[in-house]
Design a protein around this motif. Structure first.
Motif, mmCIF file in Angstrom:
data_model
loop_
_atom_site.group_PDB
_atom_site.id
_atom_site.type_symbol
_atom_site.label_atom_id
_atom_site.label_comp_id
_atom_site.label_asym_id
_atom_site.label_seq_id
_atom_site.Cartn_x
_atom_site.Cartn_y
_atom_site.Cartn_z
ATOM 1 N N HIS A 119 3.495 11.175 -0.823
ATOM 2 C CA HIS A 119 2.288 10.413 -0.957
ATOM 3 C C HIS A 119 1.395 10.442 0.095
ATOM 4 N N GLU B 129 -0.388 2.169 -2.802
ATOM 5 C CA GLU B 129 1.164 2.684 -3.158
ATOM 6 C C GLU B 129 1.491 3.804 -2.377
ATOM 7 N N ARG B 130 1.257 3.626 -1.185
ATOM 8 C CA ARG B 130 1.787 4.776 -0.121
ATOM 9 C C ARG B 130 2.475 4.081 0.909
ATOM 10 N N PRO B 131 3.541 4.850 1.668
ATOM 11 C CA PRO B 131 4.479 4.376 2.381
ATOM 12 C C PRO B 131 3.789 4.083 3.867
ATOM 13 N N VAL B 132 2.912 3.390 3.790
ATOM 14 C CA VAL B 132 2.117 3.057 5.203
ATOM 15 C C VAL B 132 2.315 1.665 5.405
#
Lengths: 96, 96, 96, 96, 96
Positions: free
Chosen positions: C18, C71-74
């Motif tokens: 992602h 919706e990204r893992p940040v």
């Protein structure tokens, strides 16, 4: 959750429209020996906590998981009044 | 929530497109005796707070639970102006 | 939000699927007098920030409220470049 | 997640209505050498942890991602009991 | 995100049912000079990181934004392996 002691209140009339009807209590954080850590937070009361009571409070998005606080801009909530706190088989606190 | 004092502003023209129309205020964190803790945060204003006012601010996802801040990339919001702050039966702060 | 100064970059080829196309910048936290606090974070850039620029960054779920980061893992995003930072009526920083 | 050691329990009868049936355990945070850091949290137990056990606990919204804790006002959960903790090829802890 | 170094693993057989198949790695936090800060976290691995590798990890709800960790009770994830870390034009770290 963290343990805390209710020590006061905050009154606000000019506030976000989602905040009507909520009680804001001043909570001092307690450590594992029930001593104050120096930390303080203002938390919404969901359980009718009174001054001097030892409580559990949740922070972050958990604070919006009560009917009272759902979708409101609050980040700390008192969700339980502590009856007993036991460590190593010893009751360090029993509510009178 | 934490208590803070509004001390200034941040102006930004180049910012994420979701941030138009928001006011960014500089807030210094206050402890239980209304002294500055040294902590500072830049918070969105949802209540028309002015410099010098004592406020409550919420952090984390709670900061997006106002009409103003819904689905915007902000993590701190001023959601109430403090009228009274009472600890142990004593009013430590009363808004003039 | 916190104020920070962009000081560098992180490059990664092996990363979660992602995360393609995101720029990771090294940000040093600044306090109310624009001094470095010692805190550091790696944040996604959503505004085209460059080395040396003073920025605002948001942390936690707020970091996913841009088109870029949705919706990204940040957990940290630079969402504004600071033009002016004013405290107590005095401009402590003006972007050149 | 953080590593911790279960050292006690909290009992509460007056609590938010979403909290029925949950066990609240007192957890002391452990560092990389399994020494107590001084940090303490009260966490919901999702794995049947007992006093003295070394556990992993998750904080924030992650604490609501079990069947037990879904949509409840909790911000810390014990989600695993540690069998082995290995650092640098050396097993610093093995559950008996 | 924060930078960290993978130093070990945690093994658990008794854990929440949502946690099957996840690898838990022990990560020591690094500062801007790649020195250990003393902070430690146990993070889920989403990129096949190995012992000794320098990684980026995200905390909070961001940790659930990978296919691997979606809707699982985890609050920290390794989402990138660092190839290069550059500050002030100088490469402080290059992966071998």
């Amino acid at each position: 959750m963290l343990m805390g002691k209710v020590v006061g209140t905050v009154v606000s009339t000019r506030k976000d429209e989602h905040l009507g009807g909520l009680r804001f209590l001043v909570v001092r954080e307690l450590d594992g020996e029930l001593k104050e850590t120096g930390g303080m937070v203002v938390a919404v009361d969901s359980v009718g906590a009174g001054t001097g009571e030892v409580v559990l409070y949740a922070q972050g998005s958990a604070a919006r998981q009560t009917y009272l606080s759902h979708e409101r801009p609050v980040d700390a909530i008192i969700m339980a009044i502590v009856d007993e706190f036991e460590v190593g088989g010893e009751k360090l606190y029993v509510k009178e």
